[in-house]
Design an enzyme around this catalytic site. Structure first.
Site, mmCIF file in Angstrom:
data_model
loop_
_atom_site.group_PDB
_atom_site.id
_atom_site.type_symbol
_atom_site.label_atom_id
_atom_site.label_comp_id
_atom_site.label_asym_id
_atom_site.label_seq_id
_atom_site.Cartn_x
_atom_site.Cartn_y
_atom_site.Cartn_z
ATOM 1 N N SER A 6 4.667 27.668 -15.640
ATOM 2 C CA SER A 6 5.845 26.836 -15.372
ATOM 3 C C SER A 6 6.948 27.585 -14.645
ATOM 4 O O SER A 6 7.127 28.791 -14.807
ATOM 5 C CB SER A 6 6.411 26.305 -16.686
ATOM 6 N N GLU A 54 -7.447 25.111 -21.812
ATOM 7 C CA GLU A 54 -6.257 24.796 -22.581
ATOM 8 C C GLU A 54 -6.305 23.361 -23.107
ATOM 9 O O GLU A 54 -5.880 23.073 -24.212
ATOM 10 C CB GLU A 54 -5.043 24.988 -21.666
#
Lengths: 378, 342
Positions: free
Chosen positions: A128, A245
């Site tokens: 991010s 993930e």
């Protein structure tokens, strides 16, 4: 179809159960998302490694036990059933390592995997950025070529990186082609967080834990040997990591089965719970079982040479909503007591992150609609 | 451990799919509710496939297990096959095979399907007789003269049996040993209904994806709108997560596992939730055209809604799962050090 546990699987389960029962920490470990909790968990995970339980499905040469994904699932079930929680080393173990196995050079694997299993390197994830959350292809952190030094100079900022303040390494997606847009021209770099030019600033998360970090890069040097999967292939490698993930690897069924069982126990301990809450508890329990069966199907497919694709997005929506539902139900059962700091309250705060991280559930639903169902893109 | 369909399962599902895609098009389903019968070509074809008698002994044309039957029922659901197929193949045939095998050859009773019920409400389309299952007694009730009630789905032809018709009917089997057979048949019926619901749901999702990809509003296909995508993704995820539970339940039934009752109930709960969610999403994404009997979508929706309570409501099966939690002596439910969550 044979859902019965083989005798060798059962023996393995019993061996894991016995060892965990004998060796688990006497006191419940605090969350690894605080400095102290991180250190205590790391110490415990070192014990796990020394006894050969750190990564049962990895080859022995990398610090594993040389077993398969079934054994991994069984071990996870026993691990969570023994009252143990998420691993401080999980980013390295469950996110980076599968990508290393797939894309790493022999030298990278030989060097990095044993250090992950042995908790010598603790990895944070550098996806991010302030302007690129779920829209991962919008990353701006750039790495410029330093031909003379044989590597890259990284500049920019990453953010919302879980446990980054306590970690020494970072896997990050950065733009190595300044002319590129979106998912082209990205590379997957393995960055030393102690390198000159790196600043990690802790950010308090919801619930006051300091485990978030924002990371600033000021001309940070990364040698060529620390590019995973080749220059310009970052998107492909990152997609493999996000598949881990969203899929079963990070969120094993064992963890939800243990939580569901804890919920059943909580229900049994409450005076006069309502029938609505009973339904919520049963729904949670059934969902955890459904997730387990679904994971068994996935493990079978992988064991037979198959791959996990866009359907891992549906998985992520399912387990994250299940996680939230379980914790909401627990807080409802606790009534007034829910307000007081406790494990369910902490679990609830953690669960509230799950529909956001790893690509928000809205993004995941778009992926399911477009790539699995074939609905038109706008 | 290996969680994957057997070759027999895959082959049988493919044969079933291939057959119903030819013989059970939407106009055939509509014809069934107009005539009050399952078209002979369809029923006889299912019989020819070996589906109806799959759970009979081998010498009577059976020899299959719940694994093949579950896969086939999802295909029947995809085609919204009318008639008491669950009741015949999953309840009546195995009960007769176990308790009154000579009746399996009784063409007067079997022709057009033998339906079954645990109450006075019976879906019978085309069937001349019903097995009425009481706690430890099975009666064979003649359905001659029974009229279909106005009901959700005309392709089931649901009727009500009056008490005297039941009380005066022939007793086929009775006694403590019979109760266990009945309980097992009910579990199997719940499971097959769950698979049928998953097939209905999967097909309703496909139809809706096709429709929303072509239907344009505000200058774009409505399927490009995120709100529409999310409805369909939610439905798809619910169906995909329910299917492995039904498969696991079929394996539990086929191997006579201790927890088969609990897993069948889990399958019905998951399928009910997935189907209810799918039906609402499919209707919403079709808009007003979906709210007409002209659109084929309703074949799937009306059947979904009618099957949600068939062979046990969501609450019934949830309660059964809850009641079984205490008895579960599985590997995953012990030595709990009440502690970490999440």
């Amino acid at each position: 179809m044979n859902l019965e546990e083989s005798s060798s699987d059962h023996e393995f389960r019993m061996e894991a159960r016995d060892w965990l029962r004998t060796n688990r920490p006497a006191e419940r470990l605090p969350s690894p998302d605080t400095e102290r909790g991180f250190a205590l968990n790391r110490e415990w995970e070192r014990t796990l490694f020394e006894a050969g339980w750190a990564a049962v499905s990895w080859p022995e040469e990398y610090g594993g036990r040389g077993l398969g994904l079934w054994e991994w699932m069984i071990f996870e079930e026993e691990y969570f059933a023994a009252g143990l929680g998420p691993r401080a080393a999980q980013n390295g173990l469950f996110l980076l390592a599968p990508s290393l196995f797939e894309f790493g050079t022999d030298a990278q694997k030989a060097q990095l995997l044993p250090r992950i299993a042995g908790v010598e390197d603790m990895w944070a994830q550098g996806w991010s950025e302030p302007e690129a959350g779920s829209d991962l292809a919008a990353v701006r952190v750039r790495a410029d070529r330093d031909e003379a030094a044989g590597g890259w100079r990284v500049n920019g900022q990453k953010t919302w990186s879980t446990r980054a303040p306590f970690c020494n390494r970072l896997f990050a997606l950065v733009r190595t082609d300044p002319e590129s847009t979106r998912h082209r021209g990205l590379s997957y770099l393995l960055i030393d967080l102690d390198a000159p030019g790196v600043t990690v600033r802790p950010v308090q998360k919801l619930g006051n834990e300091t485990g978030f970090g924002e990371i600033f890069f000021d001309d940070v040097f990364v040698p060529d040997s620390e590019v995973l999967g080749g220059v310009g292939n970052g998107w492909k490698v990152a997609m493999a990591t996000t598949g881990s993930e969203r899929g079963l690897i990070l969120r094993s069924p064992g963890r939800f089965m243990a939580a569901a069982q804890n919920l059943v126990d909580l229900y049994a301990s409450v005076d006069g719970p309502s029938s609505t809450l009973k339904r919520d508890v049963v729904d949670a329990w059934i969902s955890a079982q459904a997730y387990r069966y679904n994971s068994m199907k996935t493990v079978t497919r992988i064991a037979e040479g198959g791959k996990v694709g866009a359907e891992s997005s549906g998985n992520k929506v399912f387990w994250s909503e299940m996680d939230v539902h379980m914790h909401e139900t627990a807080l409802d059962l606790l009534g007034d007591g829910a307000e007081i700091d406790g494990k369910w309250w902490h679990g609830f705060i953690t669960s509230m992150a799950t529909p956001i991280f790893a690509g928000t559930n809205e993004i995941q639903r778009n992926i399911v609609a477009e790539r699995v169902l074939g609905m038109p893109r706008s | 451990m290996r969680f994957t369909p057997t070759e027999d399962q895959i082959a049988f599902a493919e044969a079933t799919r291939s057959f119903v895609s030819r013989e059970c098009r939407p106009d055939v389903v509509r014809a069934a509710w107009a005539t009050g019968r399952t078209p002979a070509a369809l029923w006889d074809g299912l019989d020819g496939l070996g589906l109806l008698a799959l759970l009979a002994p081998e010498e009577l044309g059976g020899g299959g297990s719940e694994l093949e039957l579950t896969s086939a029922f999802e295909e029947l659901g995809r085609a919204a096959v009318p008639g008491p197929v669950v009741e015949h193949a999953a309840v009546a045939v195995p009960l007769l095979a176990a308790l009154a095998p000579d009746r399996l050859a009784d063409s007067a009773a079997m022709s057009g399907g033998l339906t079954a019920t645990v109450s006075d409400v019976v879906p019978y389309l085309g069937a001349g007789h019903a097995l009425v299952l009481e706690s430890d007694r099975i009666r064979l009730v003649d359905l001659n003269g029974i009229e279909p009630q106005e009901s959700m789905d005309s392709s089931r032809a649901v009727g009500r049996l009056d008490r005297s018709r039941i009380d005066t009917a022939e007793v086929l089997a009775q006694g403590p040993g019979v109760a266990a057979h009945i309980a097992r048949a009910e579990d199997r019926a719940a499971l097959m209904t769950a698979s049928f619901l998953l097939g209905l749901s999967a097909r309703a999702i496909e139809i809706t994806v096709e429709y929303t990809s072509s239907r344009r509003q505000f200058g774009s296909p409505v399927g490009t709108f995120q709100a529409v995508k999310h409805h369909m993704a939610n439905a798809h995820i619910a169906v995909e997560m329910a299917r492995p539970v039904a498969e696991a339940a079929a394996w539990a039934m086929a191997t006579d596992a201790d927890d088969s009752r609990r897993v069948c109930s889990m399958a019905k709960v998951m399928a009910n939730k997935a189907a209810r969610r799918t039906a609402k999403a499919a209707l919403q994404c079709h808009g007003a055209i979906g709210y007409t009997m002209e659109a084929d979508l309703h074949l799937y929706l009306m059947r979904i809604w009618s099957l949600l309570n068939a062979w046990g409501t969501t609450e019934f099966h949830s309660d059964r799962v809850f009641d079984a939690l205490g008895d579960v002596e599985s590997d995953f439910n012990r030595t709990r050090q009440a502690s970490l969550v999440g």
